[in-house]
Design a protein around this motif. Sequence first.
Motif, mmCIF file in Angstrom:
data_model
loop_
_atom_site.group_PDB
_atom_site.id
_atom_site.type_symbol
_atom_site.label_atom_id
_atom_site.label_comp_id
_atom_site.label_asym_id
_atom_site.label_seq_id
_atom_site.Cartn_x
_atom_site.Cartn_y
_atom_site.Cartn_z
ATOM 1 N N ILE A 30 -58.075 4.236 49.290
ATOM 2 C CA ILE A 30 -57.269 4.069 50.502
ATOM 3 C C ILE A 30 -56.512 5.388 50.697
ATOM 4 O O ILE A 30 -55.592 5.693 49.945
ATOM 5 N N ARG A 31 -56.938 6.144 51.714
ATOM 6 C CA ARG A 31 -56.408 7.507 51.872
ATOM 7 C C ARG A 31 -55.211 7.605 52.806
ATOM 8 O O ARG A 31 -54.496 8.603 52.794
ATOM 9 N N ARG A 32 -55.002 6.601 53.644
ATOM 10 C CA ARG A 32 -53.818 6.560 54.512
ATOM 11 C C ARG A 32 -53.380 5.105 54.613
ATOM 12 O O ARG A 32 -54.223 4.203 54.626
ATOM 13 N N ILE A 33 -52.059 4.903 54.715
ATOM 14 C CA ILE A 33 -51.519 3.561 54.947
ATOM 15 C C ILE A 33 -50.519 3.654 56.089
ATOM 16 O O ILE A 33 -49.645 4.526 56.089
ATOM 17 N N ILE A 34 -50.675 2.771 57.074
ATOM 18 C CA ILE A 34 -49.685 2.683 58.146
ATOM 19 C C ILE A 34 -48.769 1.519 57.788
ATOM 20 O O ILE A 34 -49.194 0.360 57.776
ATOM 21 N N ASN A 35 -47.531 1.844 57.463
ATOM 22 C CA ASN A 35 -46.564 0.803 57.107
ATOM 23 C C ASN A 35 -45.744 0.438 58.348
ATOM 24 O O ASN A 35 -45.345 1.303 59.110
ATOM 25 N N VAL A 36 -45.526 -0.868 58.510
ATOM 26 C CA VAL A 36 -44.921 -1.358 59.751
ATOM 27 C C VAL A 36 -43.471 -1.803 59.542
ATOM 28 O O VAL A 36 -43.194 -2.703 58.748
ATOM 29 N N GLY A 37 -42.561 -1.145 60.266
ATOM 30 C CA GLY A 37 -41.155 -1.558 60.284
ATOM 31 C C GLY A 37 -40.909 -2.317 61.564
ATOM 32 O O GLY A 37 -41.338 -1.871 62.623
ATOM 33 N N PHE A 38 -40.240 -3.457 61.494
ATOM 34 C CA PHE A 38 -40.191 -4.311 62.692
ATOM 35 C C PHE A 38 -38.836 -4.915 63.037
ATOM 36 O O PHE A 38 -38.747 -5.753 63.934
ATOM 37 N N ASN A 39 -37.756 -4.510 62.333
ATOM 38 C CA ASN A 39 -36.415 -4.969 62.712
ATOM 39 C C ASN A 39 -35.374 -4.044 62.062
ATOM 40 O O ASN A 39 -35.739 -3.036 61.449
ATOM 41 N N ARG A 40 -34.106 -4.409 62.196
ATOM 42 C CA ARG A 40 -33.037 -3.513 61.744
ATOM 43 C C ARG A 40 -33.110 -3.219 60.241
ATOM 44 O O ARG A 40 -32.708 -2.152 59.796
ATOM 45 N N GLU A 41 -33.615 -4.165 59.453
ATOM 46 C CA GLU A 41 -33.684 -3.964 57.999
ATOM 47 C C GLU A 41 -34.936 -3.203 57.573
ATOM 48 O O GLU A 41 -34.890 -2.338 56.704
ATOM 49 N N THR A 42 -36.087 -3.593 58.173
ATOM 50 C CA THR A 42 -37.351 -3.049 57.663
ATOM 51 C C THR A 42 -37.696 -1.666 58.239
ATOM 52 O O THR A 42 -38.504 -0.951 57.650
ATOM 53 N N ILE A 43 -37.105 -1.278 59.349
ATOM 54 C CA ILE A 43 -37.420 0.040 59.923
ATOM 55 C C ILE A 43 -36.928 1.168 58.997
ATOM 56 O O ILE A 43 -37.717 2.044 58.642
ATOM 57 N N PRO A 44 -35.656 1.136 58.554
ATOM 58 C CA PRO A 44 -35.229 2.226 57.657
ATOM 59 C C PRO A 44 -36.015 2.259 56.340
ATOM 60 O O PRO A 44 -36.379 3.340 55.867
ATOM 61 N N SER A 45 -36.323 1.095 55.768
ATOM 62 C CA SER A 45 -37.037 1.107 54.480
ATOM 63 C C SER A 45 -38.495 1.518 54.669
ATOM 64 O O SER A 45 -39.111 2.112 53.773
ATOM 65 N N SER A 46 -39.070 1.248 55.825
ATOM 66 C CA SER A 46 -40.441 1.677 56.095
ATOM 67 C C SER A 46 -40.497 3.201 56.243
ATOM 68 O O SER A 46 -41.381 3.859 55.687
ATOM 69 N N ILE A 47 -39.533 3.753 56.971
ATOM 70 C CA ILE A 47 -39.497 5.210 57.142
ATOM 71 C C ILE A 47 -39.236 5.892 55.796
ATOM 72 O O ILE A 47 -39.844 6.920 55.473
ATOM 73 N N ALA A 48 -38.365 5.296 54.986
ATOM 74 C CA ALA A 48 -38.072 5.869 53.661
ATOM 75 C C ALA A 48 -39.341 5.940 52.822
ATOM 76 O O ALA A 48 -39.586 6.923 52.109
ATOM 77 N N LEU A 49 -40.154 4.898 52.896
ATOM 78 C CA LEU A 49 -41.414 4.867 52.145
ATOM 79 C C LEU A 49 -42.364 5.969 52.641
ATOM 80 O O LEU A 49 -43.017 6.654 51.849
ATOM 81 N N ALA A 50 -42.397 6.155 53.952
ATOM 82 C CA ALA A 50 -43.249 7.197 54.544
ATOM 83 C C ALA A 50 -42.757 8.598 54.154
ATOM 84 O O ALA A 50 -43.549 9.525 54.024
ATOM 85 N N GLU A 51 -41.454 8.711 53.968
ATOM 86 C CA GLU A 51 -40.908 10.010 53.553
ATOM 87 C C GLU A 51 -41.229 10.293 52.093
ATOM 88 O O GLU A 51 -41.394 11.430 51.678
ATOM 89 N N GLN A 52 -41.334 9.205 51.315
ATOM 90 C CA GLN A 52 -41.571 9.343 49.880
ATOM 91 C C GLN A 52 -43.030 9.679 49.569
ATOM 92 O O GLN A 52 -43.322 10.385 48.606
ATOM 93 N N TYR A 53 -43.967 9.133 50.361
ATOM 94 C CA TYR A 53 -45.396 9.331 50.088
ATOM 95 C C TYR A 53 -46.074 10.037 51.253
ATOM 96 O O TYR A 53 -46.038 9.552 52.385
#
Length: 255
Positions: A30-53
């Motif tokens: 799996i060479r790319r993953i699109i992670n989905v943030g969908f509300n006030r809680e999950t958007i920051p943690s989704s972006i953080a994950l994208a910044e990490q990997y």
Amino acid sequence: MLIDTHAHLNAPQFDEDRQQVIERAQQNGIRRIINVGFNRETIPSSIALAEQYDFIYSTVGWHPTDAKDMLPEDLEWLESLCRHEKVVAIGEIGLDYYWDTSPKDVQDRVFREQIRLARKVGMPIVIHNRDAHHDVVQTLREEKAAEVGGVMHCYSGSWETAKLCLDMNFYISFGGPVTFKNARQPKEVLQHVPLDRLLIETDAPYLAPHPYRGKRNESSYVRLVAETAAEIKGISVEELAEITTRNAMAFFRLK
Ligand SMILES: [Zn+2]
Ligand SMILES: [Zn+2]
């Protein structure tokens, strides 16, 4: 090489072993993953994950089940996040008449506001649709979503509805449910969807494919969706992987 075009790896279900789950995905091609943030809680943690990997990207959007919580300033917040280099789409947005946790008129308003935002910033949209096929298609049409294009994530509707989405430049994405033995309709729709409009996903941790049905889903299982899709399309898994990867790279404008 495969791309999981829809996952929620920031979900608490992965708190114990997130790192291992992500490594397992890489080991399985799996060479790319699109992670989905969908509300006030999950958007920051989704972006953080994208910044990490490096190979993880994020979407930002307001889910229809949380529509009643979206304030005017949240829409401005979403717009500012669209400038983030790892944010690739607006979603998941849409209508959900199954859970019905937000009134329909509120869902409708929040959905429309976000399609308009996508057109304003020129980003594709990721659509969540549960038991609302007719209204989703009509709203997409009225709000001229074809201008930015989108993907019907984890598609579960009829071929008739899929055709209307394809007419609007949309992609159709399939997840775990298409692998279920009794999944007559998704298999039938997949058979008809042109290869150049096909995407695959997991929606992990939800909707794990056969033989993990009912268990926690993870990105490495997108391979099982690819195998089923290849079988239905009558092509090799390698060929299906190549085509869906090319589609995902183009749709999310990945490098
Ligand atoms: Zn969804
Ligand atoms: Zn989702």
